[in-house]
Design an enzyme around this catalytic site. Structure first.
Site, short mmCIF file in Angstrom:
data_model
loop_
_atom_site.label_atom_id
_atom_site.label_comp_id
_atom_site.label_asym_id
_atom_site.label_seq_id
_atom_site.Cartn_x
_atom_site.Cartn_y
_atom_site.Cartn_z
N HIS A 1 -14.14 -4.22 8.70
CA HIS A 1 -13.50 -3.73 7.48
C HIS A 1 -13.66 -4.67 6.30
O HIS A 1 -12.89 -4.64 5.35
CB HIS A 1 -12.01 -3.43 7.70
CG HIS A 1 -11.76 -2.40 8.75
ND1 HIS A 1 -12.26 -1.12 8.66
CD2 HIS A 1 -11.11 -2.46 9.93
CE1 HIS A 1 -11.90 -0.45 9.73
NE2 HIS A 1 -11.20 -1.23 10.53
N GLY B 1 -7.71 -7.88 3.09
CA GLY B 1 -8.82 -8.60 3.72
C GLY B 1 -9.27 -7.98 5.03
O GLY B 1 -9.81 -8.67 5.88
N GLY B 2 -9.04 -6.68 5.18
CA GLY B 2 -9.50 -5.98 6.39
C GLY B 2 -8.61 -6.20 7.60
O GLY B 2 -8.92 -5.76 8.70
N HIS C 1 -17.00 3.75 1.14
CA HIS C 1 -16.03 3.03 0.32
C HIS C 1 -16.66 2.93 -1.07
O HIS C 1 -17.67 2.27 -1.25
CB HIS C 1 -15.79 1.64 0.92
CG HIS C 1 -14.98 0.72 0.05
ND1 HIS C 1 -13.82 0.13 0.47
CD2 HIS C 1 -15.18 0.29 -1.22
CE1 HIS C 1 -13.32 -0.62 -0.51
NE2 HIS C 1 -14.13 -0.55 -1.55
N GLU D 1 -9.81 1.26 -5.29
CA GLU D 1 -10.67 1.54 -4.14
C GLU D 1 -10.40 2.96 -3.63
O GLU D 1 -9.26 3.34 -3.40
CB GLU D 1 -10.40 0.54 -3.01
CG GLU D 1 -10.76 -0.89 -3.39
CD GLU D 1 -10.71 -1.86 -2.21
OE1 GLU D 1 -11.44 -2.86 -2.25
OE2 GLU D 1 -9.94 -1.61 -1.25
N ARG E 1 -7.03 -7.76 -9.48
CA ARG E 1 -7.69 -9.05 -9.76
C ARG E 1 -9.16 -8.78 -10.00
O ARG E 1 -9.63 -7.66 -9.87
CB ARG E 1 -7.56 -9.95 -8.53
CG ARG E 1 -8.11 -9.24 -7.29
CD ARG E 1 -8.11 -10.13 -6.05
NE ARG E 1 -8.11 -9.35 -4.83
CZ ARG E 1 -9.19 -8.91 -4.21
NH1 ARG E 1 -10.38 -9.16 -4.70
NH2 ARG E 1 -9.10 -8.20 -3.11
N LYS F 1 0.81 -1.22 0.00
CA LYS F 1 0.00 0.00 0.00
C LYS F 1 0.85 1.27 0.00
O LYS F 1 0.51 2.25 -0.66
CB LYS F 1 -0.93 0.01 1.21
CG LYS F 1 -2.04 -1.05 1.16
CD LYS F 1 -2.96 -0.90 2.36
CE LYS F 1 -3.67 -2.19 2.73
NZ LYS F 1 -4.73 -2.62 1.84
N LYS G 1 -1.93 1.28 9.07
CA LYS G 1 -2.25 0.14 8.20
C LYS G 1 -0.98 -0.62 7.86
O LYS G 1 0.03 -0.01 7.53
CB LYS G 1 -2.78 0.62 6.84
CG LYS G 1 -4.21 0.96 6.78
CD LYS G 1 -4.60 1.20 5.32
CE LYS G 1 -5.92 1.92 5.25
NZ LYS G 1 -6.29 2.27 3.87
P1 ADP Z 1 -13.14 -8.04 -2.61
O1 ADP Z 1 -13.29 -6.59 -2.71
O2 ADP Z 1 -12.63 -8.71 -3.81
O3 ADP Z 1 -14.31 -8.67 -2.01
P2 ADP Z 1 -12.15 -8.02 -0.01
O4 ADP Z 1 -11.35 -6.83 0.36
O5 ADP Z 1 -13.53 -8.15 0.49
O6 ADP Z 1 -12.04 -8.18 -1.57
O7 ADP Z 1 -11.40 -9.32 0.39
C1 ADP Z 1 -10.05 -9.39 0.16
C2 ADP Z 1 -9.69 -10.83 0.11
O8 ADP Z 1 -10.12 -11.46 1.30
C3 ADP Z 1 -10.34 -11.54 -1.05
O9 ADP Z 1 -9.33 -11.99 -1.87
C4 ADP Z 1 -11.12 -12.68 -0.46
O10 ADP Z 1 -10.67 -13.93 -0.91
C5 ADP Z 1 -10.86 -12.62 1.02
N1 ADP Z 1 -12.14 -12.55 1.73
C6 ADP Z 1 -13.31 -12.12 1.26
N2 ADP Z 1 -14.28 -12.24 2.16
C7 ADP Z 1 -13.70 -12.74 3.26
C8 ADP Z 1 -14.18 -13.11 4.55
N3 ADP Z 1 -15.46 -13.02 4.89
N4 ADP Z 1 -13.29 -13.59 5.42
C9 ADP Z 1 -12.03 -13.70 5.11
N5 ADP Z 1 -11.53 -13.38 3.92
C10 ADP Z 1 -12.34 -12.93 2.99
P1 ADP Z 2 -7.76 -4.02 2.71
O1 ADP Z 2 -6.53 -4.26 1.91
O2 ADP Z 2 -7.77 -4.78 3.97
O3 ADP Z 2 -8.99 -4.13 1.89
P2 ADP Z 2 -8.16 -1.13 2.64
O4 ADP Z 2 -7.06 -0.15 2.67
O5 ADP Z 2 -8.83 -1.35 1.33
O6 ADP Z 2 -7.61 -2.50 3.21
O7 ADP Z 2 -9.25 -0.71 3.72
C1 ADP Z 2 -10.31 -1.58 4.09
C2 ADP Z 2 -11.43 -0.78 4.74
O8 ADP Z 2 -10.97 -0.05 5.89
C3 ADP Z 2 -12.04 0.28 3.86
O9 ADP Z 2 -13.02 -0.25 3.00
C4 ADP Z 2 -12.61 1.25 4.88
O10 ADP Z 2 -13.82 0.77 5.41
C5 ADP Z 2 -11.60 1.21 5.98
N1 ADP Z 2 -10.59 2.29 5.81
C6 ADP Z 2 -9.45 2.22 5.10
N2 ADP Z 2 -8.76 3.37 5.12
C7 ADP Z 2 -9.48 4.22 5.89
C8 ADP Z 2 -9.29 5.57 6.34
N3 ADP Z 2 -8.21 6.28 6.00
N4 ADP Z 2 -10.24 6.12 7.12
C9 ADP Z 2 -11.31 5.40 7.49
N5 ADP Z 2 -11.55 4.14 7.13
C10 ADP Z 2 -10.65 3.52 6.34
MG MG Z 3 -9.44 -3.02 0.26
#
Ligand code: ADP
Ligand code: ADP
Ligand code: MG
Length: 663
Positions: A235, A164-165, A208, A275, A295, A116, A158
């Protein structure tokens, strides 16, 4: 075009890719683990190759074996799906080296977007708006603290390698920063093998919103509009929709062009998602780049629904060297689509993932694919198990309507027609979210679930009396069927044999209820539940449904009996009721008291205590990771830790005692 491809994934996405391949007359090769030997995705493909043990690292992540399988079966290309190897640049590179097409972006683009912090540096150069923050290489804690102070609290730490949150910590004030940093680094090291972090302004109540982009090998790019994925828990996305409510054409164009600029900056090819986190100030929206997922995304079907396109077909065409099928000015949005992720989990128990067998798995009627009004993507069949090895998603339900309101109504109906028995799911929870005021009014932000918690958790939509009435009706119908008379032969419903009174007892949630059923000379029924007597009438109502009337209350119910429990599905919602056999029941409830056991199979991440520590009730003791989620095991009572039974990193089976406490 390819004649044969290998699908390096499992579950719904493997089935999804196979469906398009079949339509395009491309042969498919599945790979599978021990646990998936009889899985739906194996059946969905023309050939299948076993690649190892049940744990992902023993099979779906064994990329040498997967490339070897492609070579042996003559597959010209590999589709990685999402998760697993999809964002692994070494795998993408190895495919290319082996002369096999990786259906995805070039390894260099995956790498550029993989971390990131590094991605943000690139985006800064490309002029894409970023969340204010620090994404430098210097990871000195004192420097990170100074940067956080400069950005202003709250901030979000982060893991740069996160996904995956996971690996995120919100920090409210300067005093909490050092502790949160250490814990975030620890999680990052354990989960991603890389403890580098970045610090961002924590956007409060953000949305988001992400943009689907596509590039081809000729340097053409388009954006396929946005998806709003604001409804999240931990997340992680729960509901996704397109278009984003409140989006204006001007804003869509600005975000779309920023996303294309992001893709162009890394010479992106294929399907990707940029995103953005969106800060709402009245009617104004400010958007900031968050990350790029290199992907196909879980929620791609909502884009397919509003554009009428098949994104997997586009991926295959682009990977085969063809140009993008459409130009930007040929793309249109039609109607509104929403996706619900149906997961094996207990929303009322902090979304604890669940495992088990899908004893009943009935789906609402689905229609055609891309722009069908109801589409179900899944990788399981009735009778299949949700195992602890993979993530907890059972199915995706995607609805399309002319308007958001229509899509919403359709989603609620489709969820009501989704009957799963055998393990906990979030289906009822999803219905509550869909019906909540915030979601109905499109008042979307990532805190929606928290804000609406009062109407989302621990809901009882049916009630004891109707549940008992439905259970009794189901039992009488089954008894009639057993007795050999056609239960549906009488228009006025069924009558119990003879007259008399049957005593019953029900367990309903935490309640025990005494009941009795009296049959009159004319066959009429009177059901008394906790002292209240009402006439009970019922009759067949199509399929397996029973129309039940109890006093003034009416419903249409489908009841499934599993063991002692009747699972009652009604248009208002679902519930469970247990009919207890009075003779057998004598208060033999197991005392589950103070055992500190693993609620499911998983890996011990850490212990927060050591032998000899005094602990108080509710204090976190250990963290267990299962099904890609972390669960905290807390002390059930005040006491002293006697012994830790495992070490961090150990795999444990369900029910394993993790530590001993003396009280
Ligand atoms: P996407 O936007 O493609 O749904 P996510 O950010 O939700 O991606 O998920 C990121 C990755 O985590 C995906 O590659 C997926 O395989 C995995 N993932 C999705 N849902 C879950 C879940 N409920 N628990 C754990 N991992 C998940
Ligand atoms: P991941 O790779 O786990 O998907 P992301 O960077 O896409 O991580 O962030 C996942 C989620 O966390 C976002 O969809 C949002 O809900 C929350 N988030 C991420 N960055 C921020 C931020 N700067 N402020 C508030 N919420 C955030
Ligand atoms: Mg994300």
């Amino acid at each position: 075009m390819f004649r044969k491809i290998l699908i390096a994934n499992r579950g719904e996405i493997a089935c999804r890719v196979a469906a398009t391949a079949r339509r395009m007359a491309i042969q498919t090769v599945a790979v599978y683990s021990d646990a998936d030997a009889h899985a739906k995705h194996v059946q969905a493909c023309d050939e299948a190759v076993h690649v190892g043990g049940s744990a992902p690292r023993d099979s779906y992540l064994q990329w040498q074996r997967i490339i070897e399988a492609a070579r042996r079966t003559g597959a010209e290309a590999i589709h990685p799906g999402y998760g697993f190897l999809s964002e692994n640049e070494a795998f993408a590179g190895a495919c290319t080296d082996a002369g096999i097409v990786f259906i995805g972006p070039p390894a260099s683009a995956i790498q550029a977007m993989g971390l990131k912090a590094q991605a943000k540096q690139l985006m800064e150069k490309a002029g894409v708006p970023l969340v204010p923050g620090y994404h430098g290489g210097d990871q000195n804690p004192a420097l990170l603290q100074r940067e956080a102070d400069r950005i202003g609290y709250p901030v979000l730490i982060k893991a740069s390698a996160g996904g995956g949150g996971k690996g995120m910590r919100a920090v409210e004030n300067a005093a909490d920063f050092a502790g949160a940093l250490a814990s975030c680094q620890r999680e990052a090291r354990n989960s991603f093998g890389d403890e580098a972090v970045l610090v961002e302004k924590y956007v409060t109540r953000p949305r988001h919103i992400e943009i689907q982009v596509f590039g081809d090998t000729q340097g053409n790019y388009v954006y396929l509009f946005e998806r709003d994925c604001s409804v999240q828990r931990r997340h992680q996305k729960v509901l996704e929709e397109a278009p984003a409510p409140g989006m204006t054409p001007a804003m869509r164009q600005r975000m779309g062009e920023a996303a294309v600029a992001a893709a162009r900056a890394v010479n992106y090819v294929g399907a990707g998602t940029v995103e953005f986190i969106v800060e709402q100030r009245g009617a104004e929206m400010n958007f900031f780049f968050m990350e790029m997922n290199t992907r196909l995304q879980v929620e791609h079907p909502v884009t397919e629904a509003i554009t009428g396109l098949d994104l997997v077909e586009w991926q295959l065409r682009v990977a085969a060297g063809q140009p993008l099928p459409l130009r930007q000015d040929e793309l249109r949005i039609q109607g509104h689509a929403i996706e619900a992720r149906i997961c094996a989990e207990s929303p009322d128990n902090n979304f604890l993932p669940a495992t088990g067998t899908l004893h009943v798995y009935r789906k609402p009627p689905a229609t055609a694919f891309q722009r069908g009004t109801v589409r179900i993507d899944d990788g399981v069949r009735e009778g299949d198990a949700i195992s602890p090895y993979y993530d907890s998603m059972i199915a995706k339900l995607i609805v399309h309507g002319a308007t958001r309101e229509e899509a919403l109504a359709r989603l609620d109906t489709a969820l009501a027609g989704t009957h799963i028995v055998g393990l906990s799911t979030n289906v009822q929870f999803l219905r509550h979210v869909v019906r909540s005021r915030s979601f109905a009014q499109a008042d979307l932000d990532t805190a929606l679930i928290q804000r609406e918690a009062g109407v989302l958790f621990n809901q009882e939509p049916v009630g004891l009396e109707l549940a008992a009435a439905a259970a009794v009706a189901k039992t009488l119908r089954d008894e009639r069927a057993l007795a050999g008379s056609d239960p549906f032969s009488r228009r006025d419903g069924w009558r119990s044999h003879g007259t008399g009174v049957r005593r019953l007892e029900f367990a309903f949630g935490a309640r025990q209820a005494k009941a009795q059923l009296a049959t009159g000379h004319d066959g009429s029924l009177v059901l008394t539940v906790e002292g209240r007597a009402e006439p009970l009438l019922f009759e067949a109502a199509g399929d397996d449904a029973i129309a039940v009337q109890y006093g003034e209350q009416r419903t249409r119910a489908v009841v499934y009996t599993l063991g002692e429990t009747d699972h009652v599905f009604t248009p208002a919602g679902a519930t469970q009721i247990e009919a207890i056999d009075l003779l057998a029941h004598a208060g033999d409830q197991a005392a589950e008291g103070g055992r500190l056991t693993a609620p499911m199979p998983g890996k011990v991440v850490s212990f927060a205590v050591k032998a000899g520590d005094k602990v108080s009730k509710g204090q976190p003791l250990a963290v267990l990771e299962a099904m890609k989620m972390e669960h905290t095991i807390a002390a059930p009572a005040d006491g002293t830790v006697a012994e830790l039974m495992y070490a961090p990193g150990d795999q444990v089976v369900e029910g394993a005692e993790l530590l001993k406490i003396t009280v």
